[in-house]
Design an enzyme around this catalytic site. Structure first.
Site, PDB file in Angstrom:
ATOM      1  N   LYS A  75      -7.162  -4.975  -3.550  1.00  0.00           N
ATOM      2  CA  LYS A  75      -7.850  -5.423  -2.323  1.00  0.00           C
ATOM      3  C   LYS A  75      -8.598  -3.994  -1.680  1.00  0.00           C
ATOM      4  CE  LYS A  75      -3.871  -4.031   1.521  1.00  0.00           C
ATOM      5  NZ  LYS A  75      -5.003  -3.193   1.864  1.00  0.00           N
ATOM      6  N   ASP A  99       0.683  -1.351   0.126  1.00  0.00           N
ATOM      7  CA  ASP A  99      -0.249   0.235  -0.123  1.00  0.00           C
ATOM      8  C   ASP A  99       1.043   1.169   0.072  1.00  0.00           C
ATOM      9  OD1 ASP A  99      -1.836  -2.258   0.218  1.00  0.00           O
ATOM     10  OD2 ASP A  99      -2.490  -0.954   2.149  1.00  0.00           O
ATOM     11  N   CYS A 125      -1.985  -3.539   7.749  1.00  0.00           N
ATOM     12  CA  CYS A 125      -1.633  -3.662   6.996  1.00  0.00           C
ATOM     13  C   CYS A 125      -0.566  -4.730   6.067  1.00  0.00           C
ATOM     14  CB  CYS A 125      -2.292  -2.999   5.087  1.00  0.00           C
ATOM     15  SG  CYS A 125      -3.550  -2.565   5.229  1.00  0.00           S
TER      16      CYS A 125
END
Ligand code: VGL
Ligand code: ZN
Length: 198
Positions: free
Chosen positions: A107, A9, A152
């Site tokens: 995602k 990310d 994450c």
């Protein structure tokens, strides 16, 4: 060739000035780019929510960002709107070397379920497909970097360890959101599952 670098990310919304900014989120970009040269396989993840996603506080009347709620799959933190599909905030940091990526895993696209981990959604059972991809390619040793250490990155590392991968977290190439001690909790949970923290 069993080693993969998993870059979690590294997107504008998690960098300073972004909608869910992580302090110093951008200072790790150069180090991550340099580390890519040491790995035969590089995989990027991209948080990728539809507008009105159920993890956004704005989707729940009267609720504010960073409050907790209950979802059918368990407790869920409500976030500011972030990484909306196709937005500038969802794009990778402009200096991230995306050319080296073999695979980009998106995602969080199910409007009803958040997905912190690169392997499973927050219901802890819906796969993203990454586990199957890694198995098919025989990639067994994973190094994780990116944002955010306590969400994450942390959940990705824990899920990977639970699924039999040898996992190393490069803490110098991660940064945390750190809500109410979430960084210490994530580091503790990762250590308990055998993640190597370097
Ligand atoms: C993340 C909160 C919500 C992360 C993504 O990348 O750590 N955190 N969505
Ligand atoms: Zn998200």
């Amino acid at each position: 060739m069993t080693e993969a670098l998993i870059v979690i990310d590294m997107q504008n919304d998690f960098c300073p000035g972004g909608a869910l900014e992580v302090p110093e989120g951008d200072v790790i970009v150069a180090g991550i780019n340099a580390l890519m040269a040491e790995f035969p396989a590089v995989i990027l993840t991209q948080d990728w929510h539809p507008a009105g996603h159920s993890s956004f506080a704005s989707s729940h009347t009267g609720r504010a960002p960073f409050e907790m709620t209950e979802m059918p799959y368990g407790p869920q933190i409500l976030w500011p709107d972030h990484c909306v599909q196709g937005s500038r905030g969802a794009e990778f940091h402009p200096e991230l070397n995306t050319d080296r990526a073999d695979l980009i895993v998106r995602k969080g696209y199910d409007p009803a379920v958040d997905s912190y981990s690169a392997l499973f959604e927050n219901d802890h059972e819906t796969p993203t497909g990454l586990d199957g991809y890694l198995r098919d390619r025989g990639l067994e040793r994973l190094t994780m970097v990116g944002l955010a250490t306590d969400f994450c990155v942390g959940f990705s590392a824990q899920d990977a360890a639970d699924n039999g991968y040898e996992v190393t977290l490069r803490s110098d190439l991660c940064r945390a959101i750190n809500l109410d001690g979430s960084l210490d909790a994530a580091l503790e949970a990762m250590r308990a599952k055998g993640v190597r923290i370097s």
